[in-house]
Every structure is written in C-alpha cells, then in structure tokens.
Design a protein around this motif. Sequence first.
Motif, PDB file in Angstrom:
ATOM      1  N   SER A   1       0.839  -1.201   0.000  1.00 29.35           N
ATOM      2  CA  SER A   1       0.000   0.000   0.000  1.00 29.35           C
ATOM      3  C   SER A   1       0.873   1.249   0.000  1.00 29.35           C
ATOM      4  O   SER A   1       0.561   2.240  -0.676  1.00 29.35           O
ATOM      5  N   ASN A   2       1.972   1.220   0.737  1.00 32.19           N
ATOM      6  CA  ASN A   2       2.894   2.348   0.776  1.00 32.19           C
ATOM      7  C   ASN A   2       3.583   2.526  -0.583  1.00 32.19           C
ATOM      8  O   ASN A   2       3.770   3.647  -1.063  1.00 32.19           O
ATOM      9  N   LEU A   3       3.958   1.400  -1.221  1.00 35.89           N
ATOM     10  CA  LEU A   3       4.554   1.450  -2.562  1.00 35.89           C
ATOM     11  C   LEU A   3       3.563   2.053  -3.560  1.00 35.89           C
ATOM     12  O   LEU A   3       3.914   2.910  -4.375  1.00 35.89           O
ATOM     13  N   LYS A   4       2.318   1.603  -3.509  1.00 36.08           N
ATOM     14  CA  LYS A   4       1.276   2.095  -4.413  1.00 36.08           C
ATOM     15  C   LYS A   4       1.084   3.600  -4.245  1.00 36.08           C
ATOM     16  O   LYS A   4       1.004   4.353  -5.234  1.00 36.08           O
ATOM     17  N   SER A   5       1.040   4.065  -2.993  1.00 36.14           N
ATOM     18  CA  SER A   5       0.874   5.496  -2.741  1.00 36.14           C
ATOM     19  C   SER A   5       2.045   6.284  -3.312  1.00 36.14           C
ATOM     20  O   SER A   5       1.859   7.340  -3.934  1.00 36.14           O
ATOM     21  N   LEU A   6       3.269   5.785  -3.121  1.00 35.71           N
ATOM     22  CA  LEU A   6       4.452   6.495  -3.603  1.00 35.71           C
ATOM     23  C   LEU A   6       4.430   6.619  -5.122  1.00 35.71           C
ATOM     24  O   LEU A   6       4.693   7.699  -5.674  1.00 35.71           O
ATOM     25  N   LEU A   7       4.087   5.547  -5.832  1.00 34.76           N
ATOM     26  CA  LEU A   7       4.103   5.581  -7.292  1.00 34.76           C
ATOM     27  C   LEU A   7       2.958   6.424  -7.860  1.00 34.76           C
ATOM     28  O   LEU A   7       3.109   7.063  -8.897  1.00 34.76           O
ATOM     29  N   GLU A   8       1.817   6.420  -7.189  1.00 40.99           N
ATOM     30  CA  GLU A   8       0.647   7.125  -7.727  1.00 40.99           C
ATOM     31  C   GLU A   8       0.595   8.596  -7.319  1.00 40.99           C
ATOM     32  O   GLU A   8       0.040   9.413  -8.058  1.00 40.99           O
ATOM     33  N   THR A   9       1.146   8.937  -6.165  1.00 40.69           N
ATOM     34  CA  THR A   9       1.031  10.317  -5.682  1.00 40.69           C
ATOM     35  C   THR A   9       2.386  11.004  -5.497  1.00 40.69           C
ATOM     36  O   THR A   9       2.424  12.216  -5.297  1.00 40.69           O
ATOM     37  N   GLY A  10       3.468  10.219  -5.547  1.00 39.40           N
ATOM     38  CA  GLY A  10       4.780  10.794  -5.274  1.00 39.40           C
ATOM     39  C   GLY A  10       5.091  10.898  -3.797  1.00 39.40           C
ATOM     40  O   GLY A  10       6.163  11.368  -3.418  1.00 39.40           O
ATOM     41  N   ARG A  11       4.163  10.444  -2.937  1.00 36.39           N
ATOM     42  CA  ARG A  11       4.363  10.502  -1.488  1.00 36.39           C
ATOM     43  C   ARG A  11       3.984   9.165  -0.874  1.00 36.39           C
ATOM     44  O   ARG A  11       3.067   8.484  -1.350  1.00 36.39           O
ATOM     45  N   THR A  12       4.665   8.807   0.198  1.00 42.62           N
ATOM     46  CA  THR A  12       4.250   7.638   0.954  1.00 42.62           C
ATOM     47  C   THR A  12       3.056   8.004   1.828  1.00 42.62           C
ATOM     48  O   THR A  12       2.678   9.181   1.924  1.00 42.62           O
ATOM     49  N   LEU A  13       2.463   7.025   2.481  1.00 41.99           N
ATOM     50  CA  LEU A  13       1.315   7.271   3.355  1.00 41.99           C
ATOM     51  C   LEU A  13       1.732   8.160   4.534  1.00 41.99           C
ATOM     52  O   LEU A  13       2.904   8.155   4.938  1.00 41.99           O
ATOM     53  N   PRO A  14       0.799   8.931   5.104  1.00 43.24           N
ATOM     54  CA  PRO A  14       1.156   9.899   6.161  1.00 43.24           C
ATOM     55  C   PRO A  14       1.678   9.250   7.432  1.00 43.24           C
ATOM     56  O   PRO A  14       2.282   9.932   8.262  1.00 43.24           O
ATOM     57  N   GLN A  15       1.445   7.966   7.623  1.00 45.26           N
ATOM     58  CA  GLN A  15       2.049   7.271   8.746  1.00 45.26           C
ATOM     59  C   GLN A  15       2.460   5.887   8.280  1.00 45.26           C
ATOM     60  O   GLN A  15       1.905   5.358   7.305  1.00 45.26           O
ATOM     61  N   GLU A  16       3.463   5.293   8.909  1.00 44.71           N
ATOM     62  CA  GLU A  16       3.943   3.982   8.488  1.00 44.71           C
ATOM     63  C   GLU A  16       2.839   2.953   8.705  1.00 44.71           C
ATOM     64  O   GLU A  16       2.409   2.718   9.835  1.00 44.71           O
ATOM     65  N   PRO A  17       2.346   2.313   7.631  1.00 50.85           N
ATOM     66  CA  PRO A  17       1.166   1.463   7.759  1.00 50.85           C
ATOM     67  C   PRO A  17       1.396   0.229   8.620  1.00 50.85           C
ATOM     68  O   PRO A  17       0.444  -0.306   9.184  1.00 50.85           O
ATOM     69  N   TRP A  18       2.650  -0.251   8.729  1.00 48.89           N
ATOM     70  CA  TRP A  18       2.891  -1.427   9.560  1.00 48.89           C
ATOM     71  C   TRP A  18       2.833  -1.107  11.052  1.00 48.89           C
ATOM     72  O   TRP A  18       2.883  -2.022  11.887  1.00 48.89           O
ATOM     73  N   LEU A  19       2.749   0.201  11.396  1.00 51.97           N
ATOM     74  CA  LEU A  19       2.610   0.578  12.792  1.00 51.97           C
ATOM     75  C   LEU A  19       1.147   0.821  13.182  1.00 51.97           C
ATOM     76  O   LEU A  19       0.847   1.109  14.319  1.00 51.97           O
ATOM     77  N   VAL A  20       0.240   0.703  12.191  1.00 50.79           N
ATOM     78  CA  VAL A  20      -1.189   0.859  12.482  1.00 50.79           C
ATOM     79  C   VAL A  20      -1.643  -0.296  13.341  1.00 50.79           C
ATOM     80  O   VAL A  20      -1.256  -1.447  13.099  1.00 50.79           O
ATOM     81  N   PRO A  21      -2.454  -0.085  14.397  1.00 54.71           N
ATOM     82  CA  PRO A  21      -2.927  -1.201  15.237  1.00 54.71           C
ATOM     83  C   PRO A  21      -3.544  -2.297  14.386  1.00 54.71           C
ATOM     84  O   PRO A  21      -4.313  -2.040  13.470  1.00 54.71           O
ATOM     85  N   GLY A  22      -3.176  -3.531  14.726  1.00 51.77           N
ATOM     86  CA  GLY A  22      -3.682  -4.678  13.971  1.00 51.77           C
ATOM     87  C   GLY A  22      -2.648  -5.234  13.031  1.00 51.77           C
ATOM     88  O   GLY A  22      -2.829  -6.325  12.472  1.00 51.77           O
ATOM     89  N   HIS A  23      -1.531  -4.534  12.798  1.00 50.79           N
ATOM     90  CA  HIS A  23      -0.461  -5.013  11.911  1.00 50.79           C
ATOM     91  C   HIS A  23       0.753  -5.424  12.744  1.00 50.79           C
ATOM     92  O   HIS A  23       0.982  -4.917  13.812  1.00 50.79           O
TER      93      HIS A  23
END
Length: 255
Positions: free
Chosen positions: A233-255
């Motif tokens: 998901s972070n890779l997809k965001s970087l390629l489509e928007t030029g930016r990674t997600l606003p927070q590291e997704p693997w640190l989201v509760p549940g991951h």
Amino acid sequence: MDKVFKALADDTRRRLLDRLHENNGQTLGELCERIAMTRQSVTQHLAVLEAANLISTVRRGREKLHYLNPVPLHEIQERWIDKFERPRLSALGALKRRAEEAMTDKPSFVYVTYIASTPEKVWEALTDADLTAAYWGHRNESDWRPGSRWAHVRTDGSGIADVVGRVVASEPPTRLVTTWAAPGDEDREDRHSRVTYEIRPHEDIVRLTVIHEDLNDEGERSDVAGGWPAVLSNLKSLLETGRTLPQEPWLVPGH
C-alpha cells in the motif's frame, strides 16, 4: 482416465495447459489474450479441463484463478511410459511425489494489487535501494542478477540486515524471484522462504502479484499476511502520488 484423454485431444485445451505451465494462476481474461476465441468458448474448454482434474481454481476476491494440476498427467506417465523403464522412472516419480508432498506442507501467501503506473517504474520501486528505503523502511540492496545476494538493510545507519537471500530469477520488468532468510539461517535451505513478484500490464495500469511461499508455519504466514499489504500500500501510494502514506502502515494497530 477417459476424461483426461478426451480433454487432451483438443488443441485449444492443450494450449490452455501450456499457458498455465508458463505462468500458473491466471484469470479467464489473461487466458483469453492469445486465443482467438470468445470468452464463452474458452470457459467451456476450461470446464472440460476442470472436469478431468487437469486444472483447479481458486477465488481471490472477485477473481477466479486457474492452476495447472499435473497429477493426471503424471498418472498417464506412470501407466504408459514408466513400464518401459520402470526401475529408473519409478524412482524419479517417487522422489517427485515426496518433494511435492513436502512443498504442500508449507503455507504460502498471495497478494494482488493494481497500481496506476508502468511495469518499468514498479520494477524500479522493487529494486532501487533508495526507493525501497522510502516506502519500506529498509533498503533492498543487490545488483539483482540471478545468483546474487540481496539484503534487507535497516535505514538507521547501523548496516544491519534483517533479511538476506539470493536472487533466483530476474526478468525486468516482469518477474523477480528471491529467497528470504534470517541472517543466521542464510546457509540453511530448510529455513528459506521464497518470494515471487509478477508485474503484468493491465490495460493502462499494472497488476502486481506477490507470492510468498515455503513459509515455516502458520505463525510466519500470519506475520507476512499483515506485512505485505502494508508495504505494498505504501509502494502504491508512492508511485501514484509521489508521497508515501502519512504514517507507516505497519505501525497501524492490527499489523
């Protein structure tokens, strides 16, 4: 056996099996791409192959993936070919069965995502150390040639690699296969897992499939099942928007 011979008697059905042998786990649309035939006709041929147990199907979300099942063909070999060189070929057949049984005991994980990009850019995102550092939090370092070592290196300047392995296959920009192991298990093949990245153009977007196989147990499968969606998901965001997600997704509760 009659259903198998009937299924193999048709040239179109043999070509469908060849397509799955080249690239297993395809959708109906992918199988239709190089066959001058309507989707309905191809569907009928696939039904004959499935009835003969020459293919099996798996649902992945809305997609239905088709997989080659070599068991009936192997049975034909044992009945009609092995009798002529039974001692040597039977030994090879037994070895093959044991290897297949060992492989099926290990869990695997498959993840598919669609990215508004090009195969070349997706390949670069998977193999460029600086780009992987941006969306993965680790630098994937290698020359990405078959047989070369690769390392998943922390970005904190310590130089510590949390994962190491070898490049098994490198076919830019469509396919990359690597082994994965903890640094202490690098020389133990029984502790290696295997990751395949398949990059396919899908009209104006890219279909990226990640297959993580030969995992040690269900606990390890659960770990990668949480990790891969976050990273991709972070890779997809970087390629489509030029930016990674606003927070590291693997640190989201549940991951």
